[in-house]
Write an enzyme that holds these catalytic residues in place. Structure first.
Site, PDB file in Angstrom:
ATOM      1  N   GLY A 124       0.875  -1.176   0.000  1.00  0.00           N
ATOM      2  CA  GLY A 124       0.000   0.000   0.000  1.00  0.00           C
ATOM      3  C   GLY A 124       0.904   1.216   0.000  1.00  0.00           C
ATOM      4  O   GLY A 124       1.928   1.223  -0.675  1.00  0.00           O
ATOM      5  N   GLU A 125       0.576   2.217   0.788  1.00  0.00           N
ATOM      6  CA  GLU A 125       1.451   3.379   0.954  1.00  0.00           C
ATOM      7  C   GLU A 125       1.990   3.360   2.378  1.00  0.00           C
ATOM      8  O   GLU A 125       1.205   3.507   3.328  1.00  0.00           O
ATOM      9  CB  GLU A 125       0.680   4.676   0.717  1.00  0.00           C
ATOM     10  CG  GLU A 125       0.719   5.214  -0.690  1.00  0.00           C
ATOM     11  CD  GLU A 125       2.100   5.224  -1.327  1.00  0.00           C
ATOM     12  OE1 GLU A 125       2.223   4.660  -2.431  1.00  0.00           O
ATOM     13  OE2 GLU A 125       3.055   5.789  -0.730  1.00  0.00           O
ATOM     14  N   SER A 126       3.294   3.198   2.502  1.00  0.00           N
ATOM     15  CA  SER A 126       3.861   3.086   3.852  1.00  0.00           C
ATOM     16  C   SER A 126       3.578   4.330   4.692  1.00  0.00           C
ATOM     17  O   SER A 126       3.347   4.225   5.903  1.00  0.00           O
ATOM     18  CB  SER A 126       5.366   2.824   3.768  1.00  0.00           C
ATOM     19  OG  SER A 126       5.994   3.762   2.937  1.00  0.00           O
ATOM     20  N   CYS A 174       6.311  -5.334   0.555  1.00  0.00           N
ATOM     21  CA  CYS A 174       6.442  -4.021  -0.086  1.00  0.00           C
ATOM     22  C   CYS A 174       6.325  -2.877   0.936  1.00  0.00           C
ATOM     23  O   CYS A 174       7.244  -2.689   1.713  1.00  0.00           O
ATOM     24  CB  CYS A 174       5.445  -3.920  -1.231  1.00  0.00           C
ATOM     25  SG  CYS A 174       5.928  -2.698  -2.449  1.00  0.00           S
ATOM     26  N   ARG A 221      12.975   3.395  -0.678  1.00  0.00           N
ATOM     27  CA  ARG A 221      11.599   3.416  -1.197  1.00  0.00           C
ATOM     28  C   ARG A 221      11.625   3.659  -2.695  1.00  0.00           C
ATOM     29  O   ARG A 221      12.485   4.376  -3.194  1.00  0.00           O
ATOM     30  CB  ARG A 221      10.801   4.564  -0.579  1.00  0.00           C
ATOM     31  CG  ARG A 221      10.341   4.330   0.821  1.00  0.00           C
ATOM     32  CD  ARG A 221       9.464   5.495   1.293  1.00  0.00           C
ATOM     33  NE  ARG A 221       8.144   5.491   0.648  1.00  0.00           N
ATOM     34  CZ  ARG A 221       7.304   6.508   0.678  1.00  0.00           C
ATOM     35  NH1 ARG A 221       7.630   7.637   1.298  1.00  0.00           N
ATOM     36  NH2 ARG A 221       6.134   6.415   0.084  1.00  0.00           N
ATOM     37  N   ILE A 244       5.793  -3.726  -7.474  1.00  0.00           N
ATOM     38  CA  ILE A 244       5.002  -2.521  -7.770  1.00  0.00           C
ATOM     39  C   ILE A 244       5.561  -1.357  -6.955  1.00  0.00           C
ATOM     40  O   ILE A 244       5.428  -1.325  -5.729  1.00  0.00           O
ATOM     41  CB  ILE A 244       3.509  -2.733  -7.426  1.00  0.00           C
ATOM     42  CG1 ILE A 244       2.945  -3.925  -8.209  1.00  0.00           C
ATOM     43  CG2 ILE A 244       2.695  -1.472  -7.735  1.00  0.00           C
ATOM     44  CD1 ILE A 244       1.568  -4.362  -7.750  1.00  0.00           C
ATOM     45  N   ARG A 245       6.212  -0.431  -7.626  1.00  0.00           N
ATOM     46  CA  ARG A 245       6.868   0.704  -6.943  1.00  0.00           C
ATOM     47  C   ARG A 245       7.564   0.214  -5.666  1.00  0.00           C
ATOM     48  O   ARG A 245       7.361   0.719  -4.567  1.00  0.00           O
ATOM     49  CB  ARG A 245       5.859   1.824  -6.652  1.00  0.00           C
ATOM     50  CG  ARG A 245       5.313   2.452  -7.943  1.00  0.00           C
ATOM     51  CD  ARG A 245       4.374   3.613  -7.705  1.00  0.00           C
ATOM     52  NE  ARG A 245       3.242   3.230  -6.883  1.00  0.00           N
ATOM     53  CZ  ARG A 245       3.076   3.554  -5.611  1.00  0.00           C
ATOM     54  NH1 ARG A 245       3.945   4.340  -5.014  1.00  0.00           N
ATOM     55  NH2 ARG A 245       2.032   3.144  -4.955  1.00  0.00           N
ATOM     56  N   HIS A 281       5.194  -8.975  -4.213  1.00  0.00           N
ATOM     57  CA  HIS A 281       3.820  -9.254  -3.751  1.00  0.00           C
ATOM     58  C   HIS A 281       3.384 -10.681  -4.090  1.00  0.00           C
ATOM     59  O   HIS A 281       2.676 -10.883  -5.082  1.00  0.00           O
ATOM     60  CB  HIS A 281       2.838  -8.310  -4.450  1.00  0.00           C
ATOM     61  CG  HIS A 281       2.962  -6.882  -4.074  1.00  0.00           C
ATOM     62  ND1 HIS A 281       2.244  -6.321  -3.039  1.00  0.00           N
ATOM     63  CD2 HIS A 281       3.704  -5.883  -4.602  1.00  0.00           C
ATOM     64  CE1 HIS A 281       2.544  -5.036  -2.941  1.00  0.00           C
ATOM     65  NE2 HIS A 281       3.432  -4.740  -3.877  1.00  0.00           N
ATOM     66  N   GLU A 317       1.044 -12.262  -2.852  1.00  0.00           N
ATOM     67  CA  GLU A 317      -0.431 -12.331  -2.775  1.00  0.00           C
ATOM     68  C   GLU A 317      -1.086 -11.956  -4.108  1.00  0.00           C
ATOM     69  O   GLU A 317      -2.269 -12.188  -4.301  1.00  0.00           O
ATOM     70  CB  GLU A 317      -0.951 -11.440  -1.627  1.00  0.00           C
ATOM     71  CG  GLU A 317      -0.964  -9.939  -1.868  1.00  0.00           C
ATOM     72  CD  GLU A 317       0.395  -9.244  -1.826  1.00  0.00           C
ATOM     73  OE1 GLU A 317       1.436  -9.936  -1.740  1.00  0.00           O
ATOM     74  OE2 GLU A 317       0.399  -7.997  -1.920  1.00  0.00           O
TER      75      GLU A 317
HETATM   76  N1  GLN Z   1       5.822   2.765  -2.947  1.00  0.00           N
HETATM   77  C1  GLN Z   1       5.089   2.357  -1.772  1.00  0.00           C
HETATM   78  C2  GLN Z   1       5.683   3.000  -0.519  1.00  0.00           C
HETATM   79  O1  GLN Z   1       6.745   3.567  -0.576  1.00  0.00           O
HETATM   80  C3  GLN Z   1       5.049   0.848  -1.640  1.00  0.00           C
HETATM   81  C4  GLN Z   1       4.326   0.236  -2.817  1.00  0.00           C
HETATM   82  C5  GLN Z   1       3.648  -1.047  -2.546  1.00  0.00           C
HETATM   83  O2  GLN Z   1       3.429  -1.425  -1.397  1.00  0.00           O
HETATM   84  N2  GLN Z   1       3.250  -1.712  -3.595  1.00  0.00           N
HETATM   85  O3  GLN Z   1       5.093   2.930   0.505  1.00  0.00           O
END
Ligand code: GLN
Length: 192
Positions: A46-48, A78, A105, A134-135, A170, A172
């Site tokens: 998600g977004e940390s 992630c 990150r 993913i990112r 990921h 999942e």
């Molecule tokens: N880029 C997100 C972060 O820095 C992590 C991305 C993800 O969990 N898929 O939090």
């Protein structure tokens, strides 16, 4: 076995479905009392920054951190890896700060910020595993206590320090259940 998934933001349902496929009772963790009666917890992607803020607002941060420091099995995928790290290269904040890793990150830049590959990870399965990024962050440095599980192009993307597992990718999001099985075996051992 009851396994929690931190359910504040991000890719919660995919982890819950994988755990259910393995016959596990998946518990959504949203408040302190949800931490009782679980044998391990997954911190999703998600977004940390968002999940970290919500961990503080819900007062989950300190009790969860204490449990992990006492040996409670945890797996961060992630953003979850970022929450576990003691140091974040390009963020002033730290969150749970329980794993001796420094993470970068969004380490793969804008050109290849999301990609998929395959690799055999012997500790986890004899067959190649799909790895979806993913990112994603990677681990740029770590203490000797942290053991490599997977490297891609010389960068550490999965690692374990005792009861703490972290993956940049990921599992999942693929149909493959091997990584979830691996984490459940960590939970089983700690339960015994
Ligand atoms: N880029 C997100 C972060 O820095 C992590 C991305 C993800 O969990 N898929 O939090």
């Amino acid at each position: 076995m009851n396994v929690g998934v931190l359910s504040l933001q991000g890719g919660v349902i995919e982890h819950i479905n994988h755990l259910k496929s393995l016959g596990c009772n998946a518990v959504e963790v949203k408040k302190i009392s949800d931490l009782e009666n679980i044998h391990g917890i997954i911190l999703p992607g998600g977004e940390s920054t968002v999940i970290g803020k919500l961990l503080k607002e819900t007062n989950l941060l300190d009790p969860l951190k204490e449990k992990i420091l006492r040996g409670f099995p945890v797996w961060g995928t992630c953003a979850g890896m970022i929450l576990l790290a003691k140091e974040i290269e390009n963020d002033e904040n730290t969150y749970l700060s329980v794993m001796d890793i420094k993470v970068k990150r969004n380490a793969y830049g804008s050109q290849i910020d999301s990609f998929e590959t395959e690799k055999v990870i012997e500790q986890v399965s004899p067959n190649p595993l799909p790895l979806i990024f993913i990112r994603a962050p990677y681990i740029s440095s770590h203490s000797n206590d942290v053991k490599t599980i997977c490297e891609i192009d010389g960068n550490m993307v999965a690692a374990r320090q005792n009861n703490i597992l972290a993956t940049s990718f990921h599992p999942e999001l693929s149909k493959n259940l091997e990584f979830h099985k691996y984490f459940l075996s960590m939970c089983n051992k700690s339960k015994e």
